[in-house]
Design an enzyme around this catalytic site. Structure first.
Site, short mmCIF file in Angstrom:
data_model
loop_
_atom_site.label_atom_id
_atom_site.label_comp_id
_atom_site.label_asym_id
_atom_site.label_seq_id
_atom_site.Cartn_x
_atom_site.Cartn_y
_atom_site.Cartn_z
N GLU A 33 0.82 -1.23 0.00
CA GLU A 33 0.00 0.00 0.00
C GLU A 33 0.85 1.27 0.00
O GLU A 33 0.64 2.18 0.80
CB GLU A 33 -0.98 -0.03 1.18
CG GLU A 33 -1.89 -1.25 1.12
CD GLU A 33 -2.88 -1.36 2.27
OE1 GLU A 33 -2.78 -0.60 3.24
OE2 GLU A 33 -3.78 -2.24 2.19
N HIS A 64 -10.01 -6.25 -2.83
CA HIS A 64 -11.08 -6.01 -1.85
C HIS A 64 -12.19 -5.22 -2.54
O HIS A 64 -12.04 -4.01 -2.76
CB HIS A 64 -10.54 -5.22 -0.64
CG HIS A 64 -9.55 -5.99 0.18
ND1 HIS A 64 -9.90 -7.12 0.89
CD2 HIS A 64 -8.23 -5.80 0.41
CE1 HIS A 64 -8.83 -7.58 1.53
NE2 HIS A 64 -7.80 -6.80 1.25
C1 XIL Z 1 -6.27 -7.09 7.89
C2 XIL Z 1 -6.55 -8.36 8.69
O1 XIL Z 1 -7.45 -9.15 7.95
C3 XIL Z 1 -7.11 -8.04 10.04
O2 XIL Z 1 -7.24 -9.20 10.83
C4 XIL Z 1 -6.21 -7.03 10.76
O3 XIL Z 1 -6.79 -6.65 11.98
C5 XIL Z 1 -6.01 -5.81 9.89
O4 XIL Z 1 -5.48 -6.19 8.63
N1 XIL Z 1 -5.00 -5.01 3.38
C6 XIL Z 1 -3.97 -5.80 3.80
C7 XIL Z 1 -4.18 -6.78 4.89
O5 XIL Z 1 -2.90 -5.77 3.18
O6 XIL Z 1 -3.02 -6.99 5.65
C8 XIL Z 1 -5.32 -6.38 5.79
O7 XIL Z 1 -5.57 -7.43 6.72
C9 XIL Z 1 -6.55 -6.06 4.97
C10 XIL Z 1 -6.29 -4.93 4.02
#
Ligand code: XIL
Length: 371
Positions: free
Chosen positions: A174, A251
């Site tokens: 990110e 996502h």
């Molecule tokens: C999320 C996890 O699913 C959660 O359990 C944690 O509390 C926060 O992070 N993008 C990413 C992931 O790269 O690492 C994230 O995962 C979701 C968004």
């Protein structure tokens, strides 16, 4: 006359049957106890294998330890795993210089027992860092030179610890914001834009064979953010930085609609010589669940998977958890949820059927090989 026709038909049928029996290798006939299963009944991992694709899931280590249904299903359906949390900095190095490898090592061992590859997530990110690091930077106790040294040591130690056991690392997660600028994190503020190239070089130095990825959300289709990644990737490659892959997290949410140009977007990264992957697919929805939203969700998953299948060297399709029983979505997006392939009781939703059917079709006669 009629009797003769019936006889001819019966003889032909018997002959055909015999031909089928003789023509198929012994192991391929279920009656003889071989391992052959019709595609419709195969788990995702063997279907994906027919297209040279690994299908993965994020793994919640608490659920893995406590819930045998959760655990068995991961072994059965998936050929890759990603640590949902336990390879992040706050877990790996909770105190400065004190490493906590155990949970991640457990996942790596589980993957090995189940013939799964491990996608490493993640080395540099602005979230889920330990307090000693973020507070040290915020208070000025850790200055820029020291921070650079901390980052170098962390990356080298972590990549070295897992050397030979990780398929690819999300080196920087990110790094770009939705407008297409480098994200304004403490890494950028303290170290300047070169922290990205440095991170890749250090990781490569620690394990020259592991594939190194950039990874982000909202970069599935073509937009200012993925354009910025396309430029960043070109710049890094031009400078000889060991960048090997581009991960689109995937996502999505049914209320936002879905990009229709995923293959076109991933394809331009493939043209740069990079691998690509869908690394964290889930498709959330405003609750309550209804059939229309479930159908839309299925379409979202299908588009992500097809985008990958249509792209040469899109090597992995990973979902961010596979059951609604354990999902990050309700905790992060108020009023939303039900983002996964299976419901809370591990029953397949339309999204699972969509992914399954797409893999059945992709692995047919016209399958192409991406490995
Ligand atoms: C999320 C996890 O699913 C959660 O359990 C944690 O509390 C926060 O992070 N993008 C990413 C992931 O790269 O690492 C994230 O995962 C979701 C968004």
């Amino acid at each position: 006359m009629r009797a003769r026709l019936v006889l001819v038909a019966m003889t032909t049928a018997v002959a055909l049957l015999m031909l089928v029996q003789v023509g198929l290798p012994a192991a391929a006939t279920p009656e003889r106890g071989g391992g052959w299963e019709p595609p419709e009944e195969q788990p995702l991992r063997s279907l994906a294998d027919r297209s040279g694709l690994r299908v993965g899931t994020a793994v919640d280590m608490t659920a893995l330890a406590d819930d045998s249904t959760y655990r068995d299903r991961i072994a059965e359906e998936f050929s890759a795993v990603t640590a949902e949390n336990v390879m992040k900095w706050e877990t790996i190095e909770p105190e400065r210089g004190e490493y906590n490898w155990q949970p991640a090592d457990e996942l790596v061992a589980f993957a090995r027992r189940n013939r799964q590859k491990v996608h490493g997530h993640t080395l540099v990110w602005h979230n889920q860092n330990p307090a000693w690091l973020t507070e040290g930077v915020a208070s000025g106790e850790i200055d820029s030179d020291e921070l650079r040294e901390i980052l170098r040591t962390h990356i080298i130690d972590q990549v070295r610890h897992f050397r030979g056991r990780i398929w690819h690392w999300d080196v920087v997660n990110e790094a770009i914001d939705d407008d297409g600028n480098l994200r304004d994190t403490f890494w950028l503020q303290q170290l300047g834009p070169d922290y990205i190239a440095d991170a890749f070089r250090w990781a490569h130095q620690a394990d020259p064979r592991v594939k190194l990825y950039l990874n982000d959300y909202n970069v599935e289709g073509i937009n200012p953010k993925s354009d910025a990644y396309y430029e960043l990737a070109q710049d890094l490659l031009a400078d000889g930085v060991p960048l090997h892959g581009f991960g689109a997290q995937g996502h999505l949410g049914v209320q936002y609609g879905f990009p229709g140009d995923i293959a076109e977007n991933l394809g331009r990264f493939a043209d740069l010589g990079l691998e690509t992957a869908i690394t964290e697919a889930d498709v959330r929805m405003p609750l309550p669940v209804d059939n229309t939203k479930l159908a839309a969700q299925a379409q979202g998953y299908r588009l992500l998977l097809e985008g990958c299948l249509l792209t040469p060297r899109c090597v992995m399709f990973t979902v961010w958890g596979y059951t609604d029983k354990y999902s990050w979505v309700p905790g992060f997006f108020e009023g939303e949820g039900a983002a996964n392939l299976l419901d809370e009781d591990f029953n397949p939703k339309p999204a699972y059927d969509a992914v399954h059917t797409t893999l059945v079709l992709a692995g047919g006669l016209h399958r192409h090989h991406r490995r």
